[in-house]
Design a protein around this motif. Structure first.
Motif, PDB file in Angstrom:
ATOM      1  N   LEU A 116       0.896  -1.073   0.174  1.00  0.00           N
ATOM      2  CA  LEU A 116      -0.003  -0.045   0.133  1.00  0.00           C
ATOM      3  C   LEU A 116       0.995   1.381  -0.109  1.00  0.00           C
ATOM      4  CD1 LEU A 116      -3.038   1.065   0.238  1.00  0.00           C
ATOM      5  CD2 LEU A 116      -2.435   0.943   2.656  1.00  0.00           C
ATOM      6  N   PHE A 117       0.830   2.255  -0.992  1.00  0.00           N
ATOM      7  CA  PHE A 117       1.662   3.233  -1.002  1.00  0.00           C
ATOM      8  C   PHE A 117       0.970   4.711  -1.100  1.00  0.00           C
ATOM      9  CE2 PHE A 117       0.896   2.945  -5.419  1.00  0.00           C
ATOM     10  CZ  PHE A 117       1.122   3.921  -6.009  1.00  0.00           C
ATOM     11  N   HIS A 118       1.628   5.620  -0.754  1.00  0.00           N
ATOM     12  CA  HIS A 118       1.020   7.012  -0.829  1.00  0.00           C
ATOM     13  C   HIS A 118       2.034   7.678  -1.655  1.00  0.00           C
ATOM     14  CE1 HIS A 118      -1.705   6.688   2.556  1.00  0.00           C
ATOM     15  NE2 HIS A 118      -0.965   5.753   3.170  1.00  0.00           N
ATOM     16  N   GLY A 119       1.770   8.706  -2.292  1.00  0.00           N
ATOM     17  CA  GLY A 119       2.503   9.529  -2.980  1.00  0.00           C
ATOM     18  C   GLY A 119       2.927   9.069  -4.302  1.00  0.00           C
ATOM     19  N   LEU A 120       4.380   9.349  -4.928  1.00  0.00           N
ATOM     20  CA  LEU A 120       4.793   9.131  -6.283  1.00  0.00           C
ATOM     21  C   LEU A 120       5.094   7.664  -6.605  1.00  0.00           C
ATOM     22  CD1 LEU A 120       6.942  12.132  -7.242  1.00  0.00           C
ATOM     23  CD2 LEU A 120       4.765  11.537  -8.140  1.00  0.00           C
ATOM     24  N   LEU A 121       4.668   6.927  -7.627  1.00  0.00           N
ATOM     25  CA  LEU A 121       4.768   5.768  -7.830  1.00  0.00           C
ATOM     26  C   LEU A 121       6.377   5.508  -8.100  1.00  0.00           C
ATOM     27  CD1 LEU A 121       3.967   2.803  -8.582  1.00  0.00           C
ATOM     28  CD2 LEU A 121       3.490   3.463 -11.007  1.00  0.00           C
ATOM     29  N   VAL A 122       7.008   6.286  -8.702  1.00  0.00           N
ATOM     30  CA  VAL A 122       8.475   6.118  -8.996  1.00  0.00           C
ATOM     31  C   VAL A 122       9.239   6.067  -7.728  1.00  0.00           C
ATOM     32  CG1 VAL A 122       8.486   7.117 -11.089  1.00  0.00           C
ATOM     33  CG2 VAL A 122       8.989   8.746  -8.965  1.00  0.00           C
ATOM     34  N   ALA A 123       8.910   6.803  -6.397  1.00  0.00           N
ATOM     35  CA  ALA A 123       9.317   6.565  -5.212  1.00  0.00           C
ATOM     36  C   ALA A 123       9.140   5.308  -4.934  1.00  0.00           C
ATOM     37  CB  ALA A 123       8.884   7.838  -4.277  1.00  0.00           C
ATOM     38  N   GLU A 124       7.785   4.540  -5.086  1.00  0.00           N
ATOM     39  CA  GLU A 124       7.610   3.406  -4.370  1.00  0.00           C
ATOM     40  C   GLU A 124       8.333   2.277  -5.162  1.00  0.00           C
ATOM     41  OE1 GLU A 124       5.231   0.555  -2.035  1.00  0.00           O
ATOM     42  OE2 GLU A 124       6.021   2.537  -1.864  1.00  0.00           O
ATOM     43  N   ALA A 125       8.440   2.433  -6.556  1.00  0.00           N
ATOM     44  CA  ALA A 125       9.199   1.629  -7.524  1.00  0.00           C
ATOM     45  C   ALA A 125      10.819   1.398  -7.011  1.00  0.00           C
ATOM     46  CB  ALA A 125       9.259   2.168  -8.864  1.00  0.00           C
ATOM     47  N   ARG A 126      11.320   2.673  -6.770  1.00  0.00           N
ATOM     48  CA  ARG A 126      12.584   2.799  -6.005  1.00  0.00           C
ATOM     49  C   ARG A 126      12.864   1.832  -4.743  1.00  0.00           C
ATOM     50  NH1 ARG A 126      12.567   8.505  -6.034  1.00  0.00           N
ATOM     51  NH2 ARG A 126      12.796   9.066  -8.231  1.00  0.00           N
ATOM     52  N   ARG A 127      11.941   2.147  -3.835  1.00  0.00           N
ATOM     53  CA  ARG A 127      11.791   1.676  -2.573  1.00  0.00           C
ATOM     54  C   ARG A 127      11.965  -0.224  -2.728  1.00  0.00           C
ATOM     55  NH1 ARG A 127       8.537  -0.142   1.578  1.00  0.00           N
ATOM     56  NH2 ARG A 127       6.389  -0.190   0.733  1.00  0.00           N
ATOM     57  N   HIS A 128      11.261  -0.673  -3.865  1.00  0.00           N
ATOM     58  CA  HIS A 128      11.376  -1.934  -4.051  1.00  0.00           C
ATOM     59  C   HIS A 128      12.296  -2.400  -5.000  1.00  0.00           C
ATOM     60  CE1 HIS A 128       7.563  -2.737  -1.696  1.00  0.00           C
ATOM     61  NE2 HIS A 128       7.051  -1.610  -2.581  1.00  0.00           N
ATOM     62  N   GLY A 129      13.343  -1.582  -5.386  1.00  0.00           N
ATOM     63  CA  GLY A 129      14.211  -1.940  -6.243  1.00  0.00           C
ATOM     64  C   GLY A 129      13.901  -2.375  -7.795  1.00  0.00           C
ATOM     65  N   ALA A 130      12.750  -1.865  -8.108  1.00  0.00           N
ATOM     66  CA  ALA A 130      12.340  -2.120  -9.236  1.00  0.00           C
ATOM     67  C   ALA A 130      12.616  -1.350 -10.596  1.00  0.00           C
ATOM     68  CB  ALA A 130      10.576  -1.784  -9.500  1.00  0.00           C
ATOM     69  N   ARG A 131      12.581  -1.923 -11.660  1.00  0.00           N
ATOM     70  CA  ARG A 131      13.275  -1.125 -13.063  1.00  0.00           C
ATOM     71  C   ARG A 131      12.017  -1.134 -13.988  1.00  0.00           C
ATOM     72  NH1 ARG A 131      16.012   1.845 -10.818  1.00  0.00           N
ATOM     73  NH2 ARG A 131      18.092   1.245 -10.062  1.00  0.00           N
TER      74      ARG A 131
END
Length: 168
Positions: free
Chosen positions: A69-84
């Motif tokens: 579950l996330f708040h804010g920008l998707l790019v920040a969430e993607a970074r948090r999970h190490g997603a590319r």
């Protein structure tokens, strides 16, 4: 082998069989897929925690899929999970027209982040959370388009103006 991580984000209000088709296919394409449930945005039928719980139950059989579950920008969430990779579903031209500007903006904010568009299986080409909510809200049965546990959660639920739904 390098771990490949993708995120599949949305409101998932509620999660549909079309979403699950994309999740299952994404789980085959990547070593790890994170389904990111947005707590932001428009009025929803289900509260963020309820939506997350429905998604968790829906993907429980996929061992390389997790839910956030996330708040804010998707790019920040993607970074948090190490997603590319951002995995996005497009059902037609209107979806693509809406998705491309977001993909360009995400790429501008995080140049190492690619967006992968997947078309749904033909059986789910017209299924959307909006359709499910509308049919349910008018007293119809949306169970052909959602997992059984979601159909049970929808039963008797009607939208509230400006907020999460409640039993009728």
């Amino acid at each position: 082998m390098n771990e490949s991580v993708a995120v599949f984000a949305g409101t998932f209000d509620p999660i549909t069989l079309g979403h699950l088709d994309l999740v299952a296919r994404g789980a085959r394409l990547f070593s790890r897929l994170v389904v990111c449930v947005s707590a932001e945005g428009r009025s929803t039928l289900f509260r963020p925690e309820e939506r997350r719980a429905l998604v968790v139950e829906a993907v429980a059989s996929l061992p390389n899929v997790s839910v956030s579950l996330f708040h804010g920008l998707l790019v920040a969430e993607a970074r948090r999970h190490g997603a590319r990779v951002l995995l996005r579903g497009v059902r037609g031209g209107k979806d693509l027209e809406a998705e491309l500007p977001m993909a360009f903006a995400n790429r501008a904010m995080e140049p190492s982040l690619d967006t992968l568009f997947l078309a749904p299986a033909p059986a789910y080409a017209l299924v959307s959370s909006s359709l499910v909510r509308e049919v349910n809200g008018l007293g119809g049965d949306p169970s052909a388009w959602v997992p059984a546990h979601v159909a049970r959660a929808l039963a008797g639920r009607r939208p509230l103006a400006g907020g999460a739904g409640r039993p009728a």
